[in-house]
Design a protein around this motif. Structure first.
Motif, PDB file in Angstrom:
ATOM      1  N   GLU A  41     -48.059  79.463  18.201  1.00  0.00           N
ATOM      2  CA  GLU A  41     -47.148  79.753  19.304  1.00  0.00           C
ATOM      3  C   GLU A  41     -47.315  78.740  20.428  1.00  0.00           C
ATOM      4  O   GLU A  41     -46.330  78.349  21.068  1.00  0.00           O
ATOM      5  CB  GLU A  41     -47.398  81.165  19.839  1.00  0.00           C
ATOM      6  CG  GLU A  41     -46.310  81.675  20.759  1.00  0.00           C
ATOM      7  CD  GLU A  41     -44.963  81.797  20.051  1.00  0.00           C
ATOM      8  OE1 GLU A  41     -43.937  81.854  20.763  1.00  0.00           O
ATOM      9  OE2 GLU A  41     -44.927  81.840  18.801  1.00  0.00           O
ATOM     10  N   ALA A  42     -48.547  78.277  20.678  1.00  0.00           N
ATOM     11  CA  ALA A  42     -48.766  77.267  21.713  1.00  0.00           C
ATOM     12  C   ALA A  42     -48.026  75.977  21.367  1.00  0.00           C
ATOM     13  O   ALA A  42     -47.427  75.331  22.237  1.00  0.00           O
ATOM     14  CB  ALA A  42     -50.260  76.998  21.871  1.00  0.00           C
ATOM     15  N   ARG A  43     -48.050  75.595  20.087  1.00  0.00           N
ATOM     16  CA  ARG A  43     -47.325  74.392  19.668  1.00  0.00           C
ATOM     17  C   ARG A  43     -45.824  74.554  19.877  1.00  0.00           C
ATOM     18  O   ARG A  43     -45.141  73.638  20.333  1.00  0.00           O
ATOM     19  CB  ARG A  43     -47.629  74.094  18.197  1.00  0.00           C
ATOM     20  CG  ARG A  43     -49.031  73.546  17.956  1.00  0.00           C
ATOM     21  CD  ARG A  43     -49.350  73.478  16.479  1.00  0.00           C
ATOM     22  NE  ARG A  43     -50.675  72.910  16.236  1.00  0.00           N
ATOM     23  CZ  ARG A  43     -51.346  73.029  15.098  1.00  0.00           C
ATOM     24  NH1 ARG A  43     -50.809  73.713  14.086  1.00  0.00           N
ATOM     25  NH2 ARG A  43     -52.533  72.494  14.969  1.00  0.00           N
ATOM     26  N   ALA A 102     -51.863  91.669  12.034  1.00  0.00           N
ATOM     27  CA  ALA A 102     -51.795  92.212  13.388  1.00  0.00           C
ATOM     28  C   ALA A 102     -52.467  91.270  14.379  1.00  0.00           C
ATOM     29  O   ALA A 102     -51.976  91.044  15.487  1.00  0.00           O
ATOM     30  CB  ALA A 102     -52.459  93.583  13.430  1.00  0.00           C
ATOM     31  N   ALA A 103     -53.603  90.689  13.979  1.00  0.00           N
ATOM     32  CA  ALA A 103     -54.314  89.760  14.865  1.00  0.00           C
ATOM     33  C   ALA A 103     -53.497  88.492  15.091  1.00  0.00           C
ATOM     34  O   ALA A 103     -53.509  87.910  16.178  1.00  0.00           O
ATOM     35  CB  ALA A 103     -55.674  89.417  14.271  1.00  0.00           C
ATOM     36  N   ARG A 104     -52.778  88.056  14.062  1.00  0.00           N
ATOM     37  CA  ARG A 104     -51.959  86.852  14.212  1.00  0.00           C
ATOM     38  C   ARG A 104     -50.822  87.093  15.201  1.00  0.00           C
ATOM     39  O   ARG A 104     -50.528  86.244  16.042  1.00  0.00           O
ATOM     40  CB  ARG A 104     -51.401  86.446  12.853  1.00  0.00           C
ATOM     41  CG  ARG A 104     -50.650  85.128  12.864  1.00  0.00           C
ATOM     42  CD  ARG A 104     -50.211  84.754  11.466  1.00  0.00           C
ATOM     43  NE  ARG A 104     -49.423  83.534  11.439  1.00  0.00           N
ATOM     44  CZ  ARG A 104     -48.848  83.044  10.351  1.00  0.00           C
ATOM     45  NH1 ARG A 104     -49.002  83.679   9.188  1.00  0.00           N
ATOM     46  NH2 ARG A 104     -48.144  81.938  10.410  1.00  0.00           N
ATOM     47  N   LEU A 105     -50.184  88.262  15.116  1.00  0.00           N
ATOM     48  CA  LEU A 105     -49.137  88.600  16.075  1.00  0.00           C
ATOM     49  C   LEU A 105     -49.707  88.704  17.487  1.00  0.00           C
ATOM     50  O   LEU A 105     -49.066  88.307  18.464  1.00  0.00           O
ATOM     51  CB  LEU A 105     -48.471  89.918  15.691  1.00  0.00           C
ATOM     52  CG  LEU A 105     -47.561  89.893  14.453  1.00  0.00           C
ATOM     53  CD1 LEU A 105     -47.023  91.290  14.186  1.00  0.00           C
ATOM     54  CD2 LEU A 105     -46.409  88.920  14.661  1.00  0.00           C
ATOM     55  N   ARG A 106     -50.931  89.244  17.586  1.00  0.00           N
ATOM     56  CA  ARG A 106     -51.580  89.334  18.890  1.00  0.00           C
ATOM     57  C   ARG A 106     -51.816  87.940  19.469  1.00  0.00           C
ATOM     58  O   ARG A 106     -51.631  87.697  20.658  1.00  0.00           O
ATOM     59  CB  ARG A 106     -52.903  90.094  18.748  1.00  0.00           C
ATOM     60  CG  ARG A 106     -53.692  90.219  20.038  1.00  0.00           C
ATOM     61  CD  ARG A 106     -54.754  91.311  19.950  1.00  0.00           C
ATOM     62  NE  ARG A 106     -55.603  91.150  18.779  1.00  0.00           N
ATOM     63  CZ  ARG A 106     -56.745  90.442  18.782  1.00  0.00           C
ATOM     64  NH1 ARG A 106     -57.123  89.814  19.883  1.00  0.00           N
ATOM     65  NH2 ARG A 106     -57.490  90.358  17.704  1.00  0.00           N
ATOM     66  N   GLY A 107     -52.207  87.003  18.601  1.00  0.00           N
ATOM     67  CA  GLY A 107     -52.424  85.640  19.063  1.00  0.00           C
ATOM     68  C   GLY A 107     -51.144  85.009  19.590  1.00  0.00           C
ATOM     69  O   GLY A 107     -51.148  84.343  20.632  1.00  0.00           O
ATOM     70  N   ARG A 108     -50.042  85.210  18.896  1.00  0.00           N
ATOM     71  CA  ARG A 108     -48.769  84.637  19.338  1.00  0.00           C
ATOM     72  C   ARG A 108     -48.344  85.250  20.677  1.00  0.00           C
ATOM     73  O   ARG A 108     -47.851  84.541  21.571  1.00  0.00           O
ATOM     74  CB  ARG A 108     -47.693  84.867  18.277  1.00  0.00           C
ATOM     75  CG  ARG A 108     -48.010  84.257  16.921  1.00  0.00           C
ATOM     76  CD  ARG A 108     -46.859  84.414  15.949  1.00  0.00           C
ATOM     77  NE  ARG A 108     -45.807  83.454  16.255  1.00  0.00           N
ATOM     78  CZ  ARG A 108     -45.651  82.278  15.645  1.00  0.00           C
ATOM     79  NH1 ARG A 108     -46.484  81.918  14.690  1.00  0.00           N
ATOM     80  NH2 ARG A 108     -44.677  81.465  15.978  1.00  0.00           N
ATOM     81  N   HIS A 109     -48.541  86.545  20.809  1.00  0.00           N
ATOM     82  CA  HIS A 109     -48.189  87.216  22.054  1.00  0.00           C
ATOM     83  C   HIS A 109     -49.043  86.704  23.204  1.00  0.00           C
ATOM     84  O   HIS A 109     -48.549  86.444  24.312  1.00  0.00           O
ATOM     85  CB  HIS A 109     -48.372  88.731  21.878  1.00  0.00           C
ATOM     86  CG  HIS A 109     -48.103  89.507  23.128  1.00  0.00           C
ATOM     87  ND1 HIS A 109     -48.935  90.518  23.559  1.00  0.00           N
ATOM     88  CD2 HIS A 109     -47.108  89.425  24.043  1.00  0.00           C
ATOM     89  CE1 HIS A 109     -48.458  91.016  24.685  1.00  0.00           C
ATOM     90  NE2 HIS A 109     -47.354  90.378  24.993  1.00  0.00           N
TER      91      HIS A 109
END
Length: 520
Positions: A41-43, A102-109
């Motif tokens: 998401e940062a990229r 779930a952790a990946r979605l949390r990272g994007r958020h």
């Protein structure tokens, strides 16, 4: 990045970084998924938000959507236990197989939240978006590569926590902000444009057929090939509005970052003035010392200095890439991408052209040194070769959105510097570029012959000569050549480039999968 032990971290920090149950002991898969989502998401944010399409740009809508997506996944795949009042009981975690998603979605958020929350801490969005966010992405990618350790919380860096970020904002605040439009569209609805309604604009040339405005270009060549003399020639012509090859140029201010030293540069521009008979008095040609633009503090200092000029530049020359690269490895895609991002940040600031002067590769003299990420980002690339004497040839090796120009024959003319003598009373000379009317085909052929082979080109040519010499008809299959090259230690990824280089040097001929020597 400084890791923090769980036993000493403040509870509110843990809750801010870890908002899901189960983390803290050995959930390596979950933490890796979080980092993956955060980096992805940062990229995207840096790629799309730095110079957004305001017709569709809706950052807070994206943040809300990311949070809702997390809630839907939690609602569907959570495991609950007794103990809480309300429609749901205590959240124990996710069903097997769903912790990592779930952790990946949390990272994007979280990545989205990190950027939008930073907006509340500064009112200089131009500096934040164009200078700090690319540097933040580099720090995030480095954080994502750090090892995951049990009971250690290592949160991702926030934009204003990276080295030099606050100083960058302070320096930017000392100068007037660039004029920005106040009537930018605020509608977030998606707008589609029919193909026949797209506005077609002709190239906006600084130097006709060679340098287009608002692009990233590169000149490369061996040491002593005259590449810096050519960059100086172009810079002086644009700063003074002097035609090149009979064509007018778009004059304007030029900033030349002279990484090789200002004393030598001073003699070279004096030689250009004497040879071309053009005065540089009051010309908007500004010289800067070496600046490691990949480092945020140095980049901010250069931007702040340029903002103080009477007019924004139309051309910025970085001579050489090695001197302006800063720390890191030119062969690292990540480090080279950081350099390219810094160039793009400067280019976007004023819509100017960035011209980089660089060296040839160690193993392949037909390409510029370093990671291929550099060439991928270029709009135009030129190679300078030196033949016998002072004869040069300029060849376009990439032209992204315009017709590739024909090779240009040049020479380095020796120029006496009037009134300048050394300690022994001897006159001091320099040189200047002169475009000559010559058979460029013959010069190009001679340059290919003189150009030094790289290590793997030597290996490839030796293999071809041995195989062809052992054949009955003077030919050998390309596949056989590849097999022998691999046995000699040349990896498959290099073979195509080496083969092209030998063909371009007119040393071998490839026809219908068969290889032969140009001069058996």
């Amino acid at each position: 990045m400084v890791a923090t032990n769980v036993s000493t971290v403040k509870p509110n920090l843990v809750r801010r970084y870890v908002d899901g149950a189960g983390w803290g002991v050995a959930k390596f898969e979950k933490e890796r998924a979080f980092r993956q989502g955060f980096v992805e998401e940062a990229r995207r944010v840096v790629r799309e938000w730095i110079d957004p399409d305001y017709e569709t740009h809706d950052p807070f809508g994206e943040l809300k959507s990311a949070h809702q997506l997390r809630l839907r996944l939690r609602e569907r795949y959570s495991v609950y236990g007794p103990g809480c009042e309300g429609p749901k009981t205590y959240h124990l975690g996710y069903r097997s197989g769903h912790e990592a998603p779930a952790a990946r979605l949390r990272g994007r958020h979280h990545a989205l939240a990190y950027v939008t929350q930073t907006w509340d801490e500064t009112d200089d969005f131009d500096t934040l978006d164009r200078l700090i966010l690319p540097a933040w992405l580099t720090a995030v990618e480095q954080w994502a590569e750090e090892p995951v350790r049990p009971r250690i919380i290592n949160p991702p860096p926030r934009p204003l926590e990276i080295e030099g970020a606050v100083r960058c904002l302070v320096d930017a605040g000392k100068t007037d902000e660039l004029e920005t439009s106040t009537d930018e569209p605020s509608s977030h609805g998606l707008q589609l444009t029919r193909a026949d309604q797209i506005e077609i604009r002709p190239p906006d040339w600084l130097l006709r057929g060679m340098l287009e405005r608002d692009t990233l270009a590169l000149i490369f060549g061996d040491p002593g090939s005259g590449k810096s003399f050519l960059a100086i020639d172009w810079a002086c012509r644009i700063a003074t509005g002097t035609p090149w090859r009979g064509h007018g140029v778009q004059g304007g201010p030029v900033v030349y970052v002279a990484g090789e030293g200002q004393q030598g540069f001073g003699r070279r521009i004096r030689a250009w003035r004497e040879y071309n008979g053009v005065s540089l008095t009051d010309a908007p040609l500004y010289i800067a010392p070496v600046v490691a633009i990949s480092e945020l503090t140095a980049l901010a200092g250069l931007v702040a200095a340029i903002k103080n000029l009477p007019e924004p530049p139309v051309l910025i020359v970085l001579d050489t890439l090695a001197r302006c690269f800063g720390g890191g490895d030119e062969n690292s895609t990540q480090d080279m991408s950081r350099f390219v991002s810094a160039c793009d940040a400067i280019r976007r600031q004023w819509g100017c052209t960035i011209l980089v002067v660089h060296h040839t590769g160690h193993a392949d003299k037909n390409r510029a040194r370093g990671a291929i990420a550099l060439k991928a980002a270029l709009d135009a690339e030129y190679r300078v070769d030196k033949t016998d004497g002072n004869q040069l040839v300029l060849t376009a090796t990439k032209m992204k959105d315009a017709e590739t120009p024909a090779p240009v024959a040049m020479e380095l003319a020796t120029v006496d510097l009037p009134g300048v003598v050394d300690d022994y009373g001897n006159p001091v000379t320099s040189a200047a570029i002169e475009v000559i009317d010559a058979d460029t085909g013959a010069i190009v052929s001679k340059a290919k012959t003189i150009r030094t082979r790289g290590r793997w080109q030597d290996v490839g040519f030796a293999v071809a000569r041995r195989l062809v010499g052992a054949s009955d008809d003077g030919c050998v299959s390309v596949d056989a050549w590849r097999d022998e090259c691999q046995a000699a230690g040349m990896v498959r990824q290099n073979q195509h480039r080496v083969l092209d280089a030998l063909v371009n040097r007119d040393e071998i001929i490839v026809t219908d999968g068969q290889l032969s020597l140009s001069t058996p």
